[in-house]
Every structure is written in structure tokens, then in C-alpha cells.
Write a protein that holds these residues in place. Structure first.
Motif, short mmCIF file in Angstrom:
data_model
loop_
_atom_site.label_atom_id
_atom_site.label_comp_id
_atom_site.label_asym_id
_atom_site.label_seq_id
_atom_site.Cartn_x
_atom_site.Cartn_y
_atom_site.Cartn_z
N LYS A 156 0.84 -1.20 0.00
CA LYS A 156 0.00 0.00 0.00
C LYS A 156 0.87 1.24 0.00
CE LYS A 156 -2.41 2.12 3.66
NZ LYS A 156 -2.80 1.80 5.03
N TYR A 157 1.91 1.22 0.84
CA TYR A 157 2.76 2.40 0.91
C TYR A 157 3.62 2.55 -0.33
CZ TYR A 157 1.42 3.07 5.77
OH TYR A 157 0.71 3.29 6.91
N LEU A 158 4.03 1.44 -0.87
CA LEU A 158 4.81 1.48 -2.11
C LEU A 158 4.00 2.13 -3.21
CD1 LEU A 158 6.51 -2.02 -2.06
CD2 LEU A 158 7.66 0.18 -1.94
N GLU A 159 2.72 1.81 -3.23
CA GLU A 159 1.84 2.38 -4.25
C GLU A 159 1.70 3.88 -4.07
OE1 GLU A 159 -1.49 -0.53 -5.17
OE2 GLU A 159 -2.51 1.42 -5.22
N ILE A 160 1.60 4.29 -2.83
CA ILE A 160 1.44 5.71 -2.56
C ILE A 160 2.66 6.48 -3.05
CG2 ILE A 160 1.35 7.45 -0.73
CD1 ILE A 160 -0.35 5.44 0.86
N LEU A 161 3.84 5.91 -2.85
CA LEU A 161 5.04 6.60 -3.30
C LEU A 161 5.41 6.23 -4.73
CD1 LEU A 161 7.47 6.69 -0.24
CD2 LEU A 161 5.98 8.46 -1.13
N GLU A 162 4.53 5.45 -5.37
CA GLU A 162 4.75 5.04 -6.76
C GLU A 162 6.06 4.31 -6.96
OE1 GLU A 162 4.54 8.15 -9.55
OE2 GLU A 162 2.45 8.64 -9.12
N LEU A 163 6.43 3.49 -6.01
CA LEU A 163 7.68 2.75 -6.15
C LEU A 163 7.41 1.38 -6.75
CD1 LEU A 163 9.22 3.88 -2.79
CD2 LEU A 163 10.21 4.28 -5.03
N GLU A 184 13.78 10.07 -2.84
CA GLU A 184 13.47 10.76 -4.11
C GLU A 184 11.99 10.77 -4.39
OE1 GLU A 184 17.14 9.39 -6.69
OE2 GLU A 184 15.28 9.49 -7.87
N ALA A 185 11.37 9.61 -4.22
CA ALA A 185 9.94 9.47 -4.52
C ALA A 185 9.13 10.42 -3.66
CB ALA A 185 9.49 8.04 -4.31
N TYR A 186 9.47 10.44 -2.39
CA TYR A 186 8.74 11.30 -1.47
C TYR A 186 8.86 12.77 -1.86
CZ TYR A 186 7.61 13.81 2.82
OH TYR A 186 7.10 14.69 3.73
N GLN A 187 10.08 13.19 -2.13
CA GLN A 187 10.29 14.59 -2.46
C GLN A 187 9.57 14.99 -3.74
OE1 GLN A 187 14.57 14.95 -2.33
NE2 GLN A 187 14.51 15.68 -0.23
N ARG A 188 9.62 14.10 -4.69
CA ARG A 188 9.00 14.37 -5.97
C ARG A 188 7.49 14.55 -5.82
NH1 ARG A 188 11.08 9.90 -8.92
NH2 ARG A 188 9.41 8.75 -7.97
N LEU A 189 6.88 13.61 -5.10
CA LEU A 189 5.43 13.67 -4.93
C LEU A 189 5.02 14.83 -4.05
CD1 LEU A 189 4.77 9.87 -4.71
CD2 LEU A 189 3.75 11.42 -6.36
N LYS A 190 5.84 15.09 -3.05
CA LYS A 190 5.51 16.20 -2.15
C LYS A 190 5.52 17.51 -2.93
CE LYS A 190 7.32 18.27 2.05
NZ LYS A 190 8.35 18.17 3.06
N ALA A 236 3.69 7.23 4.40
CA ALA A 236 4.29 6.21 3.53
C ALA A 236 5.81 6.30 3.59
CB ALA A 236 3.80 6.38 2.11
N TYR A 237 6.28 7.51 3.49
CA TYR A 237 7.72 7.75 3.50
C TYR A 237 8.36 7.24 4.79
CZ TYR A 237 12.01 10.47 4.05
OH TYR A 237 13.29 10.86 4.27
N ASN A 238 7.82 7.64 5.90
CA ASN A 238 8.40 7.25 7.19
C ASN A 238 8.37 5.74 7.37
OD1 ASN A 238 9.14 9.77 8.13
ND2 ASN A 238 7.08 10.21 8.88
N THR A 239 7.25 5.14 6.99
CA THR A 239 7.13 3.69 7.16
C THR A 239 8.15 2.94 6.32
OG1 THR A 239 4.75 4.05 7.42
CG2 THR A 239 5.49 1.78 7.08
#
Lengths: 307, 360
Positions: B8-15, B36-42, B76-79
């Protein structure tokens, strides 16, 4: 074998629905799938323009008024596996068909012998357009990276959801619950569709669960057209996100098409299939969208930011 | 943490991570990817990026709603971060026990590193630096296994997605009048004749680096006076000096001679080997009824450059890096294969350049 119905709508005119319907249909047909296109557009069906076919003899009007079966109205094109039905000069909205006729049309559409049936809904968000949209297995909305287009998209979605809710509640014996609530919204302090949905959910826990599930399962496929810069591509992600949050549905961003200054020159000049068979970016982008729809795979932001 | 939650979290961060293995199997997911994923989406979901989309429902879609989207990202990022750090730490422990890491690692205190990393998490550039060099090496080698995204892959959709289809002018020329037919035949014949040249250029000029390498080799061979190729012999006939003629005219004559000598090409070969020339570009443009000025406005390429490209006036064209971009842009606008157009054109351009070089 049952066909999969894709409906292409979105409310606003000029967003590229007809182009997408015809080009996605062509792509599928060129990959060997059997495709039937249906033109439900307002004001002079456009699909035949993109397909470079003269307006056929029979149209949906004949289906409604003269009871000619749909199978007689479906016409072949130069691409094997690709057939099409032309719409009426008047849209499905003003044509004045009654409920029974509409159901008959849907029955015939579902019985079309094809792998994919693509319906171009055109502009407008009247009852008949919305109902046809809801018949589809894949509901596809096309919009532009522009405030007014997005605004119209929201309006379209609101109407679709309202209609869906009515149908859903009707199945549970609460036929007029939503309608009445909306009628009395001032007294009930319902300002928008979200609050309406909450109001309905408050009826009972069972209804709440049913509504949640229906909305959660409600998949809307979003396509961004006439993209002029990367930021516009990103608008697709933002739009999807807001739709999911606001309406509580599952909106999926399936792709984008870049604005092509000479697009209409291509349509005017070339054979019907040039935009699709060429190696140009438009053709590739449509290909990506079709592939994504077949695999139910969304666009990833990472694919774009690295550009 | 179970795989479903992770998914679920991977999906949120599109990983894009392979989660198909056993429940026990660790996911190959690097700290830098997560960051990277987190920063991009944020960045995407900040208020400026969202404004076009929230404006129509401003009154109904609150700040809280927007923040909720961001909160979900952060969660998602923290987890995932926590998961990855724990995984790495456990791995280090395992290596240590197996005696793979030397004793100096005993000084390493797991708890410290995790906190450090989590603190730096959102800001620092080097999250994968986990203190000790030995450990770094191990992690680096793991990164090598996880990370590689072969640079070429993004190019594939350009040529791979769409089935080989008739080129821009394949059909229209057949339909035109007799003069056009002759020219079409000439072009077809010339293409047929050009096929033997293929050994000199790469068979599939998809990687321009390779192409350039080979060309360098050829140049070296020529310089050393190696036996000239057929192609070079033919070149000599082009080189015969007639100062009055422009390159364009020379090319035309060359083509006419070839046309007289050769037979027309089968359709398939034409599709694959058809060269995109200046006049191919011009014809495509004219076919679409696009004037040069319109083209200039649309592409940003100057009128002069456009004319010189179409007429293959090499001496008047800008330097090769910029030129390649011009050809690519031109071709793209007309829905011609930009890579092929650029490769074909630049090959001819470079040949001309070499000739200039060896003349002086």
C-alpha cells in the motif's frame, strides 16, 4: 464472447474525445482486436471525419425512429476489425428518446459482437449521456489542463455520481432519498455533493457501507489532452488526487497527449490512419494510453520528472 | 511489517518494487529511491501545483483535504524508510555474525545510525552513508544490484511502441503525378543503391555513441591509407570539383546517376532503409501545407536554417550538436521518426565535414 465497453466523456466540448475514441479504436484494431465505435456526439457526429468515411446511410436516429436493428447500422471501415455506428445530428439528449428505447439501445450495444466497443459521448451531461457513460466497463474522461475544462469535469463527475447514487438507492428501496435530500438541501444544510453523500450514509450503517464500497469501486480513467508543458502533465496527477479525495472514488490517470500545433493539418491531409500509424509523438502517446488501459496501469510521476 | 501494508505504501510513493516473493523475503528498495519518490510527490502536491485543480471547488475542498494528501505521503515515507533501515541493519548483523565484516565493525552501534538517518532523512543528500567504509561498500554493492536503470531504456518507447509503419511519404508519392513518380522512383532506386553502404555505417544506428565510435575508426583507417571502400570510390566521383555547383545540386546529379543505374526497390526494404533527406523533410512539410514561416514560428528554428536544412547547404548550417537538435525538432513536428531523420542527416553531414577536412 462479451465485449468490453469503453465510454469516452468528460463534459466539456472540444477536449478531444472524438479524436481519442477514433484513434484508440484504430490502435486496438491494428493490434488485431475487433472494435466497434459508436458516435453519440452532439451537433453532427465527428467520428466519421476522423475515420475519413462519408456519413453512412443509417444512423442511431434510424435505430430509434425506424426500429432498424443496430447490426444493420454498423458499418465497416478500411481497417479490418474496425466498424462503426454514426450518431445523430441531435445528441442523445435532445433526441427525446424514452427510457424503454434507451434500455433497448443498451441491450443492443451489449450484444455487439466485438472485443471492444468504444462510445464517443461528446459534450453535454444530460441524462442520456450520463446513463450511457455508466453502462461502460471502462469510464474514460478526457480533459484539458485548463481551469474551465477541469471545472466542467468536476460537474460531469458530480452528475454521474448523483445518478449512480440514485440508481444504487433505488435498488435498496430508497429511490428518492438522494433526490429529495438534494431538493431540500437548504433546510438540510447540504452545500455540495460531499455533504449529500454524507447525508445519505447517515441513513443507516448498511447504506453507509454500500455507498462507501460503490464509490471505492467506482473507477474513472482520466486522460489529459493538449498538454503543452510538463506542468500540464503533472496536472493530471493533481486532478486525479483531488477527485479521489473529494469524491471518494478511484480515479486513475492513464495518460496524456501533447498539444500538436499542426494536428488539424494532419487530420485534413492524411489518410485516416496516418495519425495512428506514423511514428509521431501523438501516435505513440495514444499507444501508451491504450496499453495502459488494457493493463489497467497508471502513469507514474517518476516517468515524467526524470525527463 | 506485512507485505500488504508495504504494498500500500509502495503504491502511494509510486515505487515499482517486486513484492511477489515470499512473505519473508526482503524487498529490494533503496533509501535514496524512497527519499526521491517522497520529495517528488511532495513537490507535486504543494498548493501551487494544485491550484488549477482546486480552484473550481475551492469553497468545498479545504486546506485540510490537501494536507491529508500530504500526510498520507509522509506516512508512507516514514514507514518505508524505517523498513529499509531496519532491513539494512539486520543484514549488517547477519554479515557480522557470518564473519564477513571485520572486527572494527563491532564499534558500530545500530541504534545510533538509524536515528541519524531518520533525522537527516528529509534533508540530506547522502542518506545511504551509514558511517563505516566497510559497511558502505557492502551497501554500495547492494545498490548496484538494486538500482541500475539502463539509460537507454527511456529511448525505447520512441521506436519500439508503434509498429513499423509506412513512412511519411511512402504512399502519397505513389499517388502524385508523373513527375513525382519519377522522383519517387529515383529516391527508391537511390535507397536501394545505398544499402551496400550499410557496412560503413552501423546496421541499426540506434546508439549514436557507437555510430560515432565507428566513424572515428573509419576516419583513422582512411588517414592510414587503408584500401578505400566501394563507397569511397563512389565518393570520389562526387568530389570531382565543379566549383559552380552547390552540394545540393551535386547530390541531385548523384541521385540521377544512381536512378539510371538501379532497379526499383521492393516495398519492405524501402520502409526500413529509406533515408530521410532535406527534401524529404521539405516534401513532408509541403504535403501538410505548412509554410516555412509557419514552421519557423512553431519550431523556433530560424527561416534561414530551415531553408538550408531542406537544401542540405551544409556549409551554411550550424555546428553538429545544434544541427542534430534542429533536425530532430523538424522531424518531430512533422511526425517523422526524429532519430532516423537525425541519424541519416548527420551521417551525410559528417561525411561532408570529413571531405572538407581532407581537402584542406
Amino acid at each position: 464472447m462479451k465485449s468490453e465497453i469503453w465510454a469516452i466523456g468528460g463534459g466539456k466540448g472540444g477536449t478531444g474525445k472524438s479524436f481519442l475514441t477514433s484513434s484508440m479504436g484504430m490502435k486496438l484494431a491494428l493490434e488485431g482486436k475487433r472494435v466497434t465505435l459508436i458516435d453519440g456526439d452532439l451537433g453532427g457526429a465527428n467520428l466519421h471525419t476522423f475515420l475519413k468515411i462519408k456519413k453512412p446511410r443509417y444512423s442511431l436516429t434510424d435505430f430509434f425512429e425506424r426500429k432498424i436493428p443496430l447490426s444493420d447500422i454498423i458499418k465497416g471501415t478500411e481497417i479490418p476489425n474496425l466498424r462503426f455506428v454514426t450518431g445523430d445530428i441531435r445528441s442523445l439528449d435532445t433526441i427525446g428518446i424514452n427510457y424503454a428505447q434507451k434500455l433497448k439501445l443498451y441491450r443492443h450495444i451489449k450484444n455487439i459482437s466485438a472485443d471492444y466497443v468504444l462510445i464517443d459521448l461528446g459534450a453535454g451531461s444530460g441524462h442520456n449521456t450520463i446513463d450511457t457513460f455508466l453502462v461502460a466497463e471502462k469510464m474514460i474522461a478526457v480533459t484539458l489542463p485548463e481551469v474551465t475544462a477541469i471545472e466542467n469535469l468536476y460537474l460531469f463527475i458530480k452528475k454521474v455520481l448523483f445518478r449512480k447514487l440514485n440508481m444504487l438507492l433505488g435498488e435498496h428501496g430508497l429511490k428518492n432519498a438522494a433526490k429529495n435530500a438534494w431538493k431540500e438541501r437548504n433546510t438540510k444544510d447540504i452545500k455540495n455533493i460531499r455533504e449529500l453523500i454524507q447525508h445519505i450514509k447517515d441513513i443507516s450503517p448498511e447504506i453507509s457501507a454500500i455507498v462507501d464500497k460503490t464509490l471505492g469501486d467506482f473507477k474513472l480513467y482520466l486522460i489529459m489532452n493538449q498538454v503543452k508543458k510538463d506542468q500540464h502533465i503533472e496536472t493530471g496527477f493533481s486532478t486525479k488526487s483531488v477527485i479521489n479525495k473529494y469524491f471518494g472514488i478511484d480515479c486513475r490517470y492513464m495518460g496524456y497527449i501533447r498539444y500538436n500545433e499542426f494536428f488539424w493539418k494532419f487530420v485534413k491531409q492524411s489518410e485516416a490512419f496516418r495519425p495512428i500509424t506514423s511514428t509521431g509523438s501523438t501516435s505513440q502517446e495514444v499507444g501508451v494510453i491504450v496499453q495502459n488501459l488494457l493493463e489497467d496501469k497508471q502513469v507514474k510521476l517518476s516517468e515524467i520528472s526524470n525527463g | 511489517m506485512d507485505k500488504e501494508t508495504l504494498k500500500k505504501y509502495l503504491e502511494i510513493l509510486e515505487l515499482d518494487v517486486d513484492t511477489s516473493g515470499d512473505e519473508e523475503e526482503e524487498l529490494s528498495l533503496s533509501l535514496s529511491d524512497i527519499k526521491e519518490a517522497y520529495q517528488r510527490l511532495k513537490a507535486l502536491y504543494t498548493s501551487e501545483a494544485m491550484s488549477m485543480v482546486t480552484e473550481p471547488i475551492e469553497e468545498e475542498f479545504s486546506r485540510e483535504d490537501q494536507e491529508e494528501i500530504l500526510n498520507q505521503l509522509e506516512e508512507a515515507y516514514n514507514t518505508l524508510l524505517h523498513y529499509a533501515v531496519e532491513r539494512d541493519r539486520a543484514e549488517k548483523e547477519a554479515f557480522k555474525k557470518a564473519g564477513i565484516i571485520e572486527d572494527t565493525v563491532a564499534e558500530y552501534i545500530p541504534g545510533e545510525s538509524r536515528e541519524e538517518v531518520e533525522e537527516e532523512g528529509a534533508e540530506s543528500e547522502e542518506m545511504e552513508v551509514l558511517e563505516l567504509p566497510e559497511v558502505e561498500e557492502l551497501l554500495e554493492s547492494q545498490e548496484l544490484i538494486e538500482l541500475p536503470e539502463v539509460p537507454d531504456i527511456p529511448e525505447l518507447p520512441e521506436t519500439g511502441m508503434v509498429p513499423e509503419a509506412p513512412e511519411a511519404l511512402g504512399e502519397p508519392e505513389e499517388v502524385e503525378g508523373p513527375q513525382e513518380e519519377k522522383e519517387a522512383e529515383a529516391m527508391a532506386a537511390e535507397d536501394a543503391a545505398e544499402i551496400p553502404e550499410a557496412p560503413e555505417e552501423p546496421e541499426e544506428p540506434e546508439k549514436s555513441e557507437e555510430a560515432e565510435e565507428r566513424e572515428e575508426l573509419e576516419e583513422a583507417e582512411i588517414a592510414e591509407g587503408v584500401t578505400p571502400t566501394e563507397e569511397e570510390l563512389e565518393d570520389k566521383s562526387l568530389k570531382e570539383p565543379e566549383p559552380d555547383k552547390t552540394v545540393f545540386e551535386e547530390v541531385e546529379e548523384f541521385e540521377d546517376r544512381k536512378a539510371a543505374a538501379s532497379t526499383p526497390d521492393p516495398g519492405d526494404v524501402l520502409k526500413e532503409s529509406k533515408t530521410i533527406k532535406g527534401r524529404t523533410l521539405r516534401r513532408a512539410r509541403e504535403k501538410l501545407e505548412i509554410g516555412i514561416h509557419e514552421m519557423a514560428v512553431s519550431t523556433g528554428i530560424s527561416y534561414k536554417d530551415l531553408v538550408n536544412i531542406e537544401k542540405e547547404r551544409y556549409s551554411k548550417l550550424p555546428e553538429s550538436g545544434y544541427l542534430r537538435w534542429l533536425i530532430t525538432t523538424y522531424a518531430k513536428t512533422l511526425s517523422l521518426d526524429p532519430k532516423k531523420a537525425a541519424d541519416d542527416y548527420m551521417a551525410r553531414y559528417r561525411k561532408w565535414q570529413r571531405e572538407q577536412g581532407s581537402d584542406s
